[in-house]
Write a protein that holds these residues in place. Structure first.
Motif, PDB file in Angstrom:
ATOM      1  N   VAL A 181       7.017   0.928  -7.605  1.00  0.00           N
ATOM      2  CA  VAL A 181       6.563   0.980  -6.215  1.00  0.00           C
ATOM      3  C   VAL A 181       5.388   1.955  -6.111  1.00  0.00           C
ATOM      4  CG1 VAL A 181       8.849   0.440  -5.293  1.00  0.00           C
ATOM      5  CG2 VAL A 181       8.188   2.828  -5.630  1.00  0.00           C
ATOM      6  N   THR A 182       4.649   1.855  -5.028  1.00  0.00           N
ATOM      7  CA  THR A 182       3.559   2.783  -4.725  1.00  0.00           C
ATOM      8  C   THR A 182       3.930   3.558  -3.468  1.00  0.00           C
ATOM      9  OG1 THR A 182       1.871   1.362  -5.718  1.00  0.00           O
ATOM     10  CG2 THR A 182       1.125   2.972  -4.082  1.00  0.00           C
ATOM     11  N   VAL A 183       3.869   4.891  -3.538  1.00  0.00           N
ATOM     12  CA  VAL A 183       4.303   5.735  -2.421  1.00  0.00           C
ATOM     13  C   VAL A 183       3.418   6.971  -2.335  1.00  0.00           C
ATOM     14  CG1 VAL A 183       6.215   7.042  -1.400  1.00  0.00           C
ATOM     15  CG2 VAL A 183       6.697   4.963  -2.716  1.00  0.00           C
ATOM     16  N   LYS A 184       2.991   7.324  -1.122  1.00  0.00           N
ATOM     17  CA  LYS A 184       2.230   8.548  -0.889  1.00  0.00           C
ATOM     18  C   LYS A 184       3.054   9.790  -1.218  1.00  0.00           C
ATOM     19  CE  LYS A 184       0.207   9.249   3.061  1.00  0.00           C
ATOM     20  NZ  LYS A 184      -1.148   9.738   2.701  1.00  0.00           N
ATOM     21  N   PRO A 196       0.817  -1.222   0.000  1.00  0.00           N
ATOM     22  CA  PRO A 196       0.000   0.000   0.000  1.00  0.00           C
ATOM     23  C   PRO A 196       0.845   1.264   0.000  1.00  0.00           C
ATOM     24  CG  PRO A 196      -0.933  -1.610   1.500  1.00  0.00           C
ATOM     25  CD  PRO A 196       0.381  -2.178   1.032  1.00  0.00           C
ATOM     26  N   ASP A 197       1.983   1.227   0.705  1.00  0.00           N
ATOM     27  CA  ASP A 197       2.970   2.307   0.609  1.00  0.00           C
ATOM     28  C   ASP A 197       4.348   1.703   0.859  1.00  0.00           C
ATOM     29  OD1 ASP A 197       4.755   4.562   1.246  1.00  0.00           O
ATOM     30  OD2 ASP A 197       2.917   5.733   1.098  1.00  0.00           O
ATOM     31  N   PHE A 198       5.181   1.681  -0.177  1.00  0.00           N
ATOM     32  CA  PHE A 198       6.473   1.017  -0.101  1.00  0.00           C
ATOM     33  C   PHE A 198       7.387   1.652   0.921  1.00  0.00           C
ATOM     34  CE2 PHE A 198      10.687  -0.146  -2.061  1.00  0.00           C
ATOM     35  CZ  PHE A 198      10.568  -1.514  -1.862  1.00  0.00           C
ATOM     36  N   LEU A 199       7.177   2.939   1.219  1.00  0.00           N
ATOM     37  CA  LEU A 199       8.044   3.637   2.170  1.00  0.00           C
ATOM     38  C   LEU A 199       7.421   3.772   3.554  1.00  0.00           C
ATOM     39  CD1 LEU A 199       9.764   6.375  -0.021  1.00  0.00           C
ATOM     40  CD2 LEU A 199      10.558   4.077   0.568  1.00  0.00           C
ATOM     41  N   ASN A 200       6.431   2.945   3.875  1.00  0.00           N
ATOM     42  CA  ASN A 200       5.982   2.874   5.262  1.00  0.00           C
ATOM     43  C   ASN A 200       7.151   2.511   6.168  1.00  0.00           C
ATOM     44  OD1 ASN A 200       3.219   3.506   5.715  1.00  0.00           O
ATOM     45  ND2 ASN A 200       2.623   1.684   4.574  1.00  0.00           N
TER      46      ASN A 200
END
Length: 396
Positions: free
Chosen positions: A240-243, A213-217
Motif C-alpha cells: 500500500v501507499t500511505v503518507k 494515492p493514499d490507502f488510508l484516506n
C-alpha cells in the motif's frame, strides 16, 4: 461504436486505467479493444477497426508517450475521434479532440454515446463527482505474467494492481492530484474492489498492489477491503501507499495489516529538509518520518520511502542529508529515486510558493534551476550513472 483504448505506461502493471473504462463501455453496449503498447506492439489494423480511440494518461510519463502515439494515430486517420482521459488528460488538449480529467469511466461512455448520436458536447470535462463503477474488464489485456513481479524473500510473486480509492484528502503542492481533486477523494465500491481482487487472483496474482494515492484516506474502507481479501485469499500478500502523516495517525492499524498480508508500504518522505517539506505542504517532519519507520517496522512490515531529492530549494547539504538518513535507518531505495527532479506541470500548486519560469511543452513542465549550479550538475551526473547501470543490467 467500436472503441479502442490505449495504455502507454502504468508503472509496469497491467493497466487498470484501461480495464475500468473498458468495462463501462462494454456494459453500455459498445465493442471494445484494449492495447497496452508497453507490452504489445502497435498494430495499425486496430486503429482501422476503431470508430473512436481513447488514451489513458494517469501520470506524466504515460502522457508524454500517449501524446506521441496520438500524433501517430492522427497521421493515419485525420478524422478519427480521439480522447484522452485520466489525471493528466488536460495536458493532452492539443493532441486530441476531447479530454476527461478525474473520474473518467462514465464520462468516457458519455463521450462515445455523443459520437454515436452525432451530438456535440464540451471538448474538455473535469469530473470529480461520485459515479457508478464497473468491475474492470481485464480479459482484454495481456496476462499478468507480462508485468511486474515481486521478489519477497525466496518467493517470486506475480503481481496484480487495483485501487480502492481515487483522489486524496491532502493538498501537497508538488503533487498533481490536488490540482484536480482539491482535497477530495472517491471510494471505489467495496464489491467492485473485491471482485477485481478475485479476478486478479484467478489470473495468477500472488501479490496485489493497492495503487491508491493514499490507502488510508479512508481507513475504515481500507481495513474492510484488506480483511475481506485476506479471508478469501489468505496466501496473497499486499502493498500500500500511505503518507507519513497517516502512518502516525493510524499507528494502531499496522499490526493488523501485517497479519492480513501487507508486506510493505510506500511512503513519500521526499527530503530531510524540514523547510522544504513545509514548502511542499507535506504534513510531516523528518523526525516524524523516522518515527513512521519505527511504527511500520515494529509491525513486521517493510517501508519503502520515495524521494524527491532535487527541487528549486535543494542544497548540496540536503542531498547529503538524504543519504545520511537512509544509512542511519538502513533504507535501501531504488537508485532512480535518488535522481528525481521536481516536475511542475501546468496548474501545479507550486505556483503558490514559487515563481514559475518558462513552460516546456515537450517535457510538460515548467523549467527551473537551482540557485547552486552544483546541485543541477549532481542531479544530471546521478541520472547518467543510474541510466548507464540500467543499460548494463546492474540492479545495484
Amino acid at each position: 461504436m467500436r472503441v479502442l483504448l490505449f495504455s502507454t505506461y502504468e508503472l509496469g502493471h497491467q493497466p487498470l486505467h484501461v480495464a475500468a473504462p473498458a468495462a463501462a463501455l462494454r456494459a453500455a453496449g459498445h465493442d471494445v479493444r484494449a492495447v497496452d503498447v508497453a507490452v504489445t506492439s502497435y498494430d495499425p489494423s486496430d486503429v482501422t477497426w476503431a470508430d473512436a480511440v481513447a488514451f489513458s494518461v494517469p501520470m506524466h510519463t504515460a502522457t508524454r508517450l500517449a501524446r506521441d502515439l496520438a500524433r501517430r494515430v492522427r497521421a493515419s486517420d485525420p478524422v478519427l475521434p480521439l480522447c484522452a482521459y485520466g489525471l493528466y488528460a488536460g495536458h493532452m488538449a492539443e493532441s486530441v479532440d476531447h479530454t476527461v480529467v478525474g473520474e473518467y469511466e462514465q464520462a468516457v461512455v458519455a463521450w462515445v454515446e455523443r459520437l454515436a448520436g452525432e451530438a456535440s458536447g464540451p471538448a474538455q470535462v473535469v469530473e470529480i463527482g461520485r459515479s457508478p463503477s464497473a468491475v474492470p474488464l481485464r480479459s482484454l489485456l495481456a496476462p499478468l505474467s507480462d508485468y511486474a513481479h515481486l521478489e519477497h524473500g525466496s518467493d517470486h510473486r506475480r503481481v496484480g494492481y487495483t485501487e480502492a480509492s481515487h483522489g486524496c484528502r491532502h493538498r501537497c503542492r508538488h503533487c498533481p492530484i490536488p490540482a484536480v481533486y482539491d482535497g477530495r477523494y472517491r471510494i471505489v465500491p467495496f464489491d467492485v474492489v473485491q471482485a477485481d481482487i478475485d479476478q486478479l487472483v484467478a489470473a495468477g496474482a500472488q501479490h496485489v498492489t493497492f495503487g491508491d494515492p493514499d490507502f488510508l484516506n479512508g481507513p475504515h474502507h481500507a481495513a474492510r477491503v484488506v480483511r475481506a481479501a485476506h479471508a478469501r485469499h489468505p496466501d496473497v500478500t499486499y502493498d500500500v501507499t500511505v503518507k507519513v502523516e497517516h502512518i502516525l495517525a493510524h499507528r494502531e492499524i499496522w499490526p493488523e495489516l501485517a497479519e492480513l498480508g501487507v508486506v510493505f508500504v510506500v511512503s513519500a518522505f521526499e527530503t530531510t529538509n524540514d523547510a522544504i517539506l513545509t514548502t511542499l505542504d507535506k504534513g510531516h517532519t523528518t523526525a516524524e518520518a523516522a518515527e513512521a519507520i519505527q511504527i511500520v517496522r515494529a509491525a513486521g512490515i517493510d517501508i519503502r520511502p520515495s524521494w524527491l531529492p532535487f527541487t528549486p530549494w535543494t542544497t548540496m547539504d540536503d542531498v547529503v542529508g538524504i543519504f545520511e538518513f537512509m544509512s542511519r535507518h538502513r533504507l535501501d531505495p531504488d537508485p532512480v529515486q535518488l535522481t528525481v527532479r521536481l516536475l511542475i506541470p501546468e496548474g501545479s500548486l507550486i505556483a503558490q510558493v514559487h515563481e514559475l519560469g518558462a513552460y516546456d511543452d515537450e517535457l510538460l513542465t515548467y523549467r527551473w534551476r537551482s540557485s547552486d549550479p552544483r546541485v543541477d550538475a549532481l542531479q544530471a551526473e546521478l541520472a547518467e550513472m543510474v541510466a548507464a547501470a540500467a543499460d548494463a543490467g546492474d540492479d545495484d
